[in-house]
Design a protein around this motif. Structure first.
Motif, mmCIF file in Angstrom:
data_model
loop_
_atom_site.group_PDB
_atom_site.id
_atom_site.type_symbol
_atom_site.label_atom_id
_atom_site.label_comp_id
_atom_site.label_asym_id
_atom_site.label_seq_id
_atom_site.Cartn_x
_atom_site.Cartn_y
_atom_site.Cartn_z
ATOM 1 N N PRO A 81 6.268 -2.107 -13.309
ATOM 2 C CA PRO A 81 7.523 -1.513 -12.855
ATOM 3 C C PRO A 81 8.460 -1.256 -14.023
ATOM 4 O O PRO A 81 8.362 -1.898 -15.064
ATOM 5 C CB PRO A 81 8.095 -2.586 -11.920
ATOM 6 C CG PRO A 81 7.474 -3.865 -12.379
ATOM 7 C CD PRO A 81 6.108 -3.498 -12.888
ATOM 8 N N ASP A 95 12.850 -11.383 -6.077
ATOM 9 C CA ASP A 95 12.419 -10.263 -6.920
ATOM 10 C C ASP A 95 11.469 -10.741 -8.011
ATOM 11 O O ASP A 95 10.469 -10.096 -8.326
ATOM 12 C CB ASP A 95 13.628 -9.574 -7.557
ATOM 13 C CG ASP A 95 14.355 -8.657 -6.588
ATOM 14 O OD1 ASP A 95 13.756 -8.314 -5.552
ATOM 15 O OD2 ASP A 95 15.511 -8.294 -6.861
ATOM 16 N N GLN A 99 7.846 -9.201 -7.609
ATOM 17 C CA GLN A 99 7.661 -8.021 -8.449
ATOM 18 C C GLN A 99 7.454 -8.343 -9.923
ATOM 19 O O GLN A 99 6.449 -7.961 -10.513
ATOM 20 C CB GLN A 99 8.871 -7.085 -8.284
ATOM 21 C CG GLN A 99 9.055 -6.615 -6.839
ATOM 22 C CD GLN A 99 10.137 -5.569 -6.708
ATOM 23 O OE1 GLN A 99 9.985 -4.447 -7.169
ATOM 24 N NE2 GLN A 99 11.233 -5.944 -6.072
#
Length: 437
Positions: A81, A95, A99
Motif C-alpha cells: 500500500p 490499521d 494493512q
C-alpha cells in the motif's frame, strides 16, 4: 510483414520471459547464499540455461544481482500500500494489524538486509539501492503516523519518524532466523505488536510535552586493530573484519591471511580449516551476543514497584550498550539473517542463547502479570509479550547496524516498556484482533 512482426514480438516475449526467470532464480539464490556465495554457475543450474544465455542478458554477476534486486523491488512496490493514501486515525492499531503489517515477506528483503549490515570497503550500488528503498519505506510510515499525533505536539515530524522506525523494526525482525522448534499464533502476535505501537505513539506524545525528542548520535565505530594481537587472535580478528565487509561466504583463507599479515601455514597451526576458524568467530559472537539481551528473573521487587520499571532499566542498558559494540552484533545479525541449508559451525549455539533468553524473559513476564486464567490468550500472554519484546529489540539492534543515526536509549526503553504494558492491559481486558480485510 505482419507475420514477421509477430515472430519478432514472440521472440521478444520469450527473451523477456527468459530474463525474468533468470532474475527470479538469481534473487532466490542470493537470498539464500548472500552476494559472495552466489555464482553464475548456480544460476545456470537453477534455470537450466547455458552461461552464454545468461551473459547475453547480463555482463557480469554485479549487474545480474543488481538487476535481480531491482526486479524484486519493482514487484514489491506494485503490491504494497501507499501509506499516505490512508492516514492514521482513531483506530491505528486496527490499521497496523490489517494493512501495514501485511507487507509481502519476500526473500529479496532478507538479501537486502544481509547486504545492509555489512560494511563494504568499496562502492556497492546494489546495497545502496536497497538502503534507498528502505529509507523511503520508513519515510512512508512516518507520513502515515504523523496525522495521528497531536497537532500541538512539538517535533511532530520527528516523533512520526521515530514511530516509523519502530514499526519498521518489527518488519525487519521477521527475517532473523530464530525459533526453529517453536511456533506462535502469528495473528495474536501481530495484534499485540499493533496495540504496543499504538500505545507507544500515545506515550511519545506524553513525553514530548516535557522533553525534546533527540537522536543519540552516530553509532560508535569499531575499534581499530592495534597490530599487537597474538597469531590466533589476529586470525580471529581478521576473519571478523572480513565477515563484516563481505558476509560469511566472503571469508577465504587468502583474505584472512592478507588481513592478518600472516602466512597460511600459521593459520593451519591454530585452526583445522576455514570452517573451523569461522566456527570460533561465531562461538565468540554467541557469547558476547548474550551480554546484550535483556535478562529478567524473579518478581519486579517491592509490590509498589511496577514491572515496567525493571524492564525499562534493563532495556536502557541493552540499547545503550549496543553503541559500544564493535562487530559482534553485526556478526550475530548476519548469522541470523542467513537462510541456507548449510549451517555454519556455532549457529546452534547462537540460536540456543537467544532461545534461552526469550524463555527466561517469558518466565519473568509470567511472574509479574496478573493471573491470566483461561481467557482469549490465557497463559500464552507471557510468551507473546516476550516474543514481541524480542522482535522490537532485535529489529532495533538491526537498525543500529544499518542506519547512520539512532534514537536515544532512555526514550526507546520507556516507549517499549510502556507500550508492552498498555498492550497487555488491553488484551487482559478482552481486546481481540479484528477480522482481516
Amino acid at each position: 510483414m505482419v507475420v514477421a512482426q509477430r515472430k519478432t514480438d514472440r521472440k521478444n516475449r520469450q527473451g523477456e520471459q527468459t530474463r525474468e526467470r533468470i532474475l527470479e532464480e538469481t534473487m532466490r539464490l542470493a537470498a539464500r547464499h548472500g552476494y559472495e556465495g552466489t555464482r553464475i554457475s548456480m544460476v545456470r543450474k537453477a534455470t537450466g540455461l547455458s552461461a552464454s544465455s545468461i551473459y547475453w542478458h547480463f555482463s557480469d554477476k554485479e549487474q545480474l544481482i543488481a538487476a535481480a534486486l531491482e526486479y524484486a523491488i519493482g514487484a514489491h512496490l506494485r503490491v504494497i500500500p501507499t501509506w499516505p493514501e490512508f492516514a492514521s486515525g482513531d483506530d491505528r492499531s486496527a490499521d497496523l494489524y490489517k494493512q501495514i503489517f501485511q507487507w509481502p515477506r519476500e526473500d529479496f528483503w532478507r538479501f537486502g538486509l544481509q547486504m545492509a549490515v555489512v560494511r563494504p570497503s568499496e562502492d556497492a550500488p546494489t546495497r545502496d539501492r536497497f538502503l534507498e528503498i528502505r529509507r523511503e519505506s520508513i519515510d512512508w510510515l512516518a507520513r502515515w503516523w504523523e496525522p495521528g499525533l497531536p497537532g500541538h505536539m512539538e517535533q511532530r515530524a520527528v516523533g512520526a519518524l521515530m514511530l516509523g522506525n519502530l514499526t519498521f523494526a518489527v518488519r525487519d525482525s521477521y527475517f532473523l532466523r530464530r525459533h526453529a522448534g517453536r511456533r506462535f499464533d502469528e495473528d495474536r502476535i501481530v495484534w499485540l505488536l499493533a496495540l504496543s505501537l499504538e500505545a507507544m505513539a500515545d506515550r511519545l506524545a506524553e513525553l514530548a510535552a516535557g522533553r525534546p525528542i533527540a537522536y543519540e548520535g552516530a553509532p560508535v565505530q569499531a575499534v581499530e586493530r592495534t597490530g599487537t594481537e597474538s597469531g590466533r587472535q589476529a586470525f580471529l580478528q581478521a576473519a571478523e573484519e572480513i565477515i563484516a565487509e563481505f558476509g560469511y561466504d566472503g571469508v577465504t583463507v587468502a583474505r584472512v591471511c592478507e588481513r592478518a599479515a600472516l602466512p597460511a601455514s600459521s593459520l593451519y597451526w591454530f585452526f583445522k580449516d576455514k570452517d573451523d576458524l569461522v566456527a570460533e568467530v561465531v562461538a565468540g559472537a554467541a557469547e558476547k551476543w548474550e551480554a546484550v539481551q535483556p535478562v529478567l528473573s524473579g518478581r519486579s521487587g517491592k509490590e509498589n514497584i511496577h514491572w515496567t520499571v525493571p524492564l525499562r532499566s534493563q532495556l536502557r542498558d541493552v540499547l545503550a550498550g549496543t553503541s559500544a559494540g564493535t562487530g559482534i552484533l553485526r556478526l550475530g545479525l548476519l548469522l541470523l539473517l542467513r537462510d541456507s541449508n548449510r549451517a555454519l559451525g556455532g549457529v546452534q549455539g547462537l540460536e540456543a542463547v537467544m532461545e534461552n533468553m526469550q524463555s527466561t524473559t517469558a518466565e519473568w513476564f509470567s511472574t509479574v502479570l496478573p493471573d491470566t486464567g483461561t481467557g482469549a490468550y490465557g497463559a500464552e500472554l507471557a510468551e507473546h509479550l516476550s516474543e514481541c519484546l524480542f522482535r522490537f529489540l532485535e529489529g532495533l539492534l538491526l537498525s543500529r547496524q544499518i542506519d547512520a543515526r539512532t534514537w536515544e536509549p532512555e526514550l526507546l526503553a520507556d516507549l517499549l516498556a510502556t507500550g508492552l504494558h498498555r498492550a497487555a492491559e488491553q488484551v487482559l481486558a478482552g481486546s481481540v484482533p479484528p477480522p482481516r480485510s
